[in-house]
Design a protein around this motif. Sequence first.
Motif, short mmCIF file in Angstrom:
data_model
loop_
_atom_site.label_atom_id
_atom_site.label_comp_id
_atom_site.label_asym_id
_atom_site.label_seq_id
_atom_site.Cartn_x
_atom_site.Cartn_y
_atom_site.Cartn_z
N TYR A 101 0.51 -0.86 0.10
CA TYR A 101 0.00 -0.07 0.24
C TYR A 101 0.62 1.14 0.13
O TYR A 101 2.16 1.07 1.08
CB TYR A 101 -1.15 0.21 1.26
CG TYR A 101 -0.41 -0.13 2.36
CD1 TYR A 101 -0.11 1.24 2.83
CD2 TYR A 101 -0.09 -0.82 3.31
CE1 TYR A 101 0.63 1.79 4.27
CE2 TYR A 101 0.83 -0.74 4.01
CZ TYR A 101 1.33 0.28 5.27
OH TYR A 101 1.61 0.58 6.01
N SER A 103 1.77 5.17 1.64
CA SER A 103 1.68 5.62 2.39
C SER A 103 1.86 6.93 2.30
O SER A 103 3.10 7.07 2.10
CB SER A 103 2.71 5.16 3.69
OG SER A 103 2.83 5.47 4.72
N LYS A 105 1.79 9.20 4.64
CA LYS A 105 3.20 10.08 5.58
C LYS A 105 3.74 10.21 5.65
O LYS A 105 5.04 11.16 6.02
CB LYS A 105 2.30 8.42 6.74
CG LYS A 105 3.36 9.19 8.28
CD LYS A 105 2.20 8.58 9.28
CE LYS A 105 2.92 9.31 10.51
NZ LYS A 105 2.87 8.50 11.75
#
Length: 141
Positions: A101, A103, A105
């Motif tokens: 996935y 991120s 962040k």
Amino acid sequence: MARITYSGRQLMRAAQRYEEGLLDKVSDIVYETARLIKTEAQALAPVDDSSLKDSIEMKMLGKYNAEVTVSVGYAIFVEFGTGIYAEGPGGSRAKKIPWVYYSEKLGHWVTSSGIKAQPFWGPAVDAGSDYFKTEMRRLGL
């Protein structure tokens, strides 16, 4: 030996005062139990950006009813784990392990097989339950 007598009216007033005092104590126990669950859950919640800890809230819904909630959607994944580490009801239901996935962040793609459970809610509720039962037994209820 002292002898104490009550008339019907005196006895009813004494019983009513006793009942009111007992109900006030029960209300205090409900409040303290909810407060204990909230503080224990906050103390046990893992901290990344504090959003999980900050989302744990308590409110009284009357004299004898309190609610402690966790409002972030990912709390269940923290409590029971994910992927190969899932400990919740039914275990892991992942279709593909590991998975990838992006991120936001971190700003890059991440590969994961899951996260280990970090129970914070269950232990807090257990502590609250133990406290509630102990205090109610002290009242003779």
